[in-house]
Motif scaffolding. Structure first.
Motif, PDB file in Angstrom:
ATOM      1  N   LEU A  44       0.954  -1.176   0.123  1.00 31.87           N
ATOM      2  CA  LEU A  44      -0.099  -0.089   0.028  1.00 31.87           C
ATOM      3  C   LEU A  44       0.872   1.234  -0.092  1.00 31.87           C
ATOM      4  O   LEU A  44       1.810   1.210   0.617  1.00 31.87           O
ATOM      5  N   HIS A  45       0.568   2.348  -0.596  1.00 34.73           N
ATOM      6  CA  HIS A  45       0.904   3.447  -0.643  1.00 34.73           C
ATOM      7  C   HIS A  45       0.802   4.394   0.571  1.00 34.73           C
ATOM      8  O   HIS A  45      -0.147   5.457   0.153  1.00 34.73           O
ATOM      9  N   VAL A  46       1.014   4.196   1.644  1.00 37.29           N
ATOM     10  CA  VAL A  46       0.758   4.863   3.210  1.00 37.29           C
ATOM     11  C   VAL A  46       1.230   6.443   2.978  1.00 37.29           C
ATOM     12  O   VAL A  46       2.516   6.616   2.670  1.00 37.29           O
ATOM     13  N   SER A  47       0.385   7.230   2.971  1.00 34.96           N
ATOM     14  CA  SER A  47       0.744   8.427   3.021  1.00 34.96           C
ATOM     15  C   SER A  47       1.401   9.116   4.219  1.00 34.96           C
ATOM     16  O   SER A  47       1.283   8.512   5.224  1.00 34.96           O
ATOM     17  N   GLN A  48       2.533  10.156   4.173  1.00 33.52           N
ATOM     18  CA  GLN A  48       3.032  10.729   5.308  1.00 33.52           C
ATOM     19  C   GLN A  48       2.046  11.831   5.955  1.00 33.52           C
ATOM     20  O   GLN A  48       1.579  12.461   5.040  1.00 33.52           O
ATOM     21  N   ALA A  49       1.857  11.787   7.204  1.00 31.90           N
ATOM     22  CA  ALA A  49       0.902  12.726   7.791  1.00 31.90           C
ATOM     23  C   ALA A  49       1.729  13.953   7.844  1.00 31.90           C
ATOM     24  O   ALA A  49       2.939  13.900   7.898  1.00 31.90           O
ATOM     25  N   PRO A  50       1.034  15.035   8.329  1.00 33.74           N
ATOM     26  CA  PRO A  50       1.552  16.451   8.500  1.00 33.74           C
ATOM     27  C   PRO A  50       2.517  16.171   9.753  1.00 33.74           C
ATOM     28  O   PRO A  50       2.028  15.577  10.512  1.00 33.74           O
ATOM     29  N   THR A  51       3.859  16.464   9.583  1.00 37.77           N
ATOM     30  CA  THR A  51       4.604  16.443  10.813  1.00 37.77           C
ATOM     31  C   THR A  51       4.137  16.863  12.063  1.00 37.77           C
ATOM     32  O   THR A  51       4.509  16.185  13.133  1.00 37.77           O
ATOM     33  N   PRO A  52       3.485  17.989  12.189  1.00 40.24           N
ATOM     34  CA  PRO A  52       2.747  18.488  13.441  1.00 40.24           C
ATOM     35  C   PRO A  52       1.875  17.609  13.991  1.00 40.24           C
ATOM     36  O   PRO A  52       1.742  17.275  15.290  1.00 40.24           O
ATOM     37  N   ALA A  53       0.980  16.746  13.167  1.00 40.36           N
ATOM     38  CA  ALA A  53       0.239  15.802  13.575  1.00 40.36           C
ATOM     39  C   ALA A  53       0.882  14.632  14.285  1.00 40.36           C
ATOM     40  O   ALA A  53       0.727  14.085  15.266  1.00 40.36           O
ATOM     41  N   LEU A  54       2.045  14.205  13.515  1.00 41.33           N
ATOM     42  CA  LEU A  54       2.655  12.868  14.185  1.00 41.33           C
ATOM     43  C   LEU A  54       3.362  13.442  15.551  1.00 41.33           C
ATOM     44  O   LEU A  54       3.078  12.914  16.414  1.00 41.33           O
ATOM     45  N   HIS A  55       3.927  14.842  15.480  1.00 43.37           N
ATOM     46  CA  HIS A  55       4.475  14.914  16.849  1.00 43.37           C
ATOM     47  C   HIS A  55       3.603  15.199  17.838  1.00 43.37           C
ATOM     48  O   HIS A  55       3.866  14.892  19.191  1.00 43.37           O
ATOM     49  N   SER A  56       2.429  15.597  17.579  1.00 37.09           N
ATOM     50  CA  SER A  56       1.368  15.855  18.633  1.00 37.09           C
ATOM     51  C   SER A  56       1.150  14.378  19.284  1.00 37.09           C
ATOM     52  O   SER A  56       0.860  14.245  20.472  1.00 37.09           O
ATOM     53  N   VAL A  57       0.972  13.510  18.465  1.00 42.72           N
ATOM     54  CA  VAL A  57       0.534  12.063  18.866  1.00 42.72           C
ATOM     55  C   VAL A  57       1.710  11.599  19.621  1.00 42.72           C
ATOM     56  O   VAL A  57       1.727  10.864  20.894  1.00 42.72           O
ATOM     57  N   LEU A  58       3.055  11.742  19.144  1.00 40.24           N
ATOM     58  CA  LEU A  58       4.323  11.273  20.066  1.00 40.24           C
ATOM     59  C   LEU A  58       4.390  12.005  21.024  1.00 40.24           C
ATOM     60  O   LEU A  58       4.659  11.381  22.315  1.00 40.24           O
ATOM     61  N   ALA A  59       4.046  13.140  21.621  1.00 41.18           N
ATOM     62  CA  ALA A  59       4.112  14.049  22.601  1.00 41.18           C
ATOM     63  C   ALA A  59       2.939  13.440  23.572  1.00 41.18           C
ATOM     64  O   ALA A  59       3.284  13.377  24.821  1.00 41.18           O
ATOM     65  N   ALA A  60       1.803  13.246  23.014  1.00 40.97           N
ATOM     66  CA  ALA A  60       0.707  12.387  24.043  1.00 40.97           C
ATOM     67  C   ALA A  60       1.148  11.066  24.331  1.00 40.97           C
ATOM     68  O   ALA A  60       0.937  10.698  25.631  1.00 40.97           O
ATOM     69  N   LEU A  61       1.820  10.605  23.438  1.00 41.75           N
ATOM     70  CA  LEU A  61       2.193   8.910  24.079  1.00 41.75           C
ATOM     71  C   LEU A  61       3.432   9.067  25.010  1.00 41.75           C
ATOM     72  O   LEU A  61       3.501   8.268  25.897  1.00 41.75           O
ATOM     73  N   GLY A  62       4.214  10.205  25.082  1.00 46.55           N
ATOM     74  CA  GLY A  62       5.248  10.375  26.201  1.00 46.55           C
ATOM     75  C   GLY A  62       4.797  11.195  27.342  1.00 46.55           C
ATOM     76  O   GLY A  62       5.476  11.667  28.023  1.00 46.55           O
ATOM     77  N   SER A  63       3.530  11.598  27.291  1.00 53.29           N
ATOM     78  CA  SER A  63       2.696  12.547  28.405  1.00 53.29           C
ATOM     79  C   SER A  63       2.454  11.441  29.587  1.00 53.29           C
ATOM     80  O   SER A  63       1.998  10.489  29.409  1.00 53.29           O
ATOM     81  N   PRO A  64       2.859  11.900  30.812  1.00 53.93           N
ATOM     82  CA  PRO A  64       2.208  11.245  31.990  1.00 53.93           C
ATOM     83  C   PRO A  64       0.895  11.274  31.984  1.00 53.93           C
ATOM     84  O   PRO A  64       0.293  10.280  32.592  1.00 53.93           O
ATOM     85  N   ALA A  65       0.036  12.015  31.278  1.00 48.22           N
ATOM     86  CA  ALA A  65      -1.364  12.070  31.433  1.00 48.22           C
ATOM     87  C   ALA A  65      -1.682  10.590  30.673  1.00 48.22           C
ATOM     88  O   ALA A  65      -2.988  10.278  30.711  1.00 48.22           O
ATOM     89  N   LEU A  66      -0.933   9.916  29.752  1.00 47.35           N
ATOM     90  CA  LEU A  66      -1.153   8.613  29.041  1.00 47.35           C
ATOM     91  C   LEU A  66      -1.738   7.824  30.005  1.00 47.35           C
ATOM     92  O   LEU A  66      -2.800   6.968  29.940  1.00 47.35           O
ATOM     93  N   ARG A  67      -1.070   7.605  31.224  1.00 45.31           N
ATOM     94  CA  ARG A  67      -1.317   6.539  32.106  1.00 45.31           C
ATOM     95  C   ARG A  67      -2.563   6.799  32.929  1.00 45.31           C
ATOM     96  O   ARG A  67      -3.135   5.972  33.672  1.00 45.31           O
TER      97      ARG A  67
END
Length: 196
Positions: free
Chosen positions: A3-26
């Motif tokens: 499949l030709h999976v598209s690249q998401a906008p960099t800020p969208a990816l960064h916002s998800v990575l920041a949420a994954l690293g957040s203490p609020a995730l737990r």
């Protein structure tokens, strides 16, 4: 064929990575993410388009869609655990929320179906909120801007489970075959006492 999976906008990816690293995730309402040990990754970005039933159809009766956000599948090791949605705000792309449930496994299954088809596709998600329906939209133009465009009659839609009554989940349909069936369901019922 991959499949030709598209690249998401960099800020969208960064916002998800920041949420994954957040203490609020737990403290999130997503048990699968709270309980996992080890690193989590955000993979398979898919643009989420919404079928706009209120907008007039485009050329040749093509339905109108609008980009609502990007969805990332969240993995712990090899297991898909949840998804993360982002949306575009006045300040740019921002993390919206994590969620889990049947659409995660269903999305994975539909992506495998698409891979096994042997045809080149650009995967997207198409939401039909009025029917509580989500489909994997396989767009035939793999070089297209993933944020733009409407379903082409030759594109394929794979309804994800749970699908609305009368529509089989994971049964691929050409847009030209499925959208007319959906349009009938979306049409307002005739007024009582009106004549046709």
């Amino acid at each position: 064929m991959p499949l030709h999976v598209s690249q998401a906008p960099t800020p969208a990816l960064h916002s998800v990575l920041a949420a994954l690293g957040s203490p609020a995730l737990r403290e999130s309402s997503t048990p699968a993410l709270r309980s996992v040990q080890g690193p989590l990754t955000a993979e398979t970005p898919l643009p989420v388009h919404v079928l706009d039933v209120t907008a007039p159809a485009g050329p040749a009766g093509t339905p109108r869609t609008r980009l609502a956000g990007w969805r990332f599948l969240i993995r712990g090791g090899d297991l898909p655990l949840a998804a993360a949605d982002t949306l575009c705000t006045a300040d740019g792309w921002a993390f919206s929320h994590f969620f889990e449930g049947p659409y995660i496994a269903s999305t994975e299954r539909a992506l495998r179906q698409a891979e096994d088809s042997g045809s080149p596709w650009q995967p997207r998600l198409l939401s039909v909120p009025e029917l509580y329906m989500l489909t994997l939209w396989l767009h035939g133009d793999t070089a297209a801007d993933p944020a733009e465009g409407a379903p082409d009659p030759a594109d394929v839609l794979i309804p994800l489970a749970p699908a609305p009554p009368g529509i089989a989940a994971h049964r691929p349909h050409r847009v030209a075959d499925l959208l007319p069936r959906l349009t009938v369901r979306l049409a307002p019922p005739p007024l009582l006492g009106s004549t046709a």
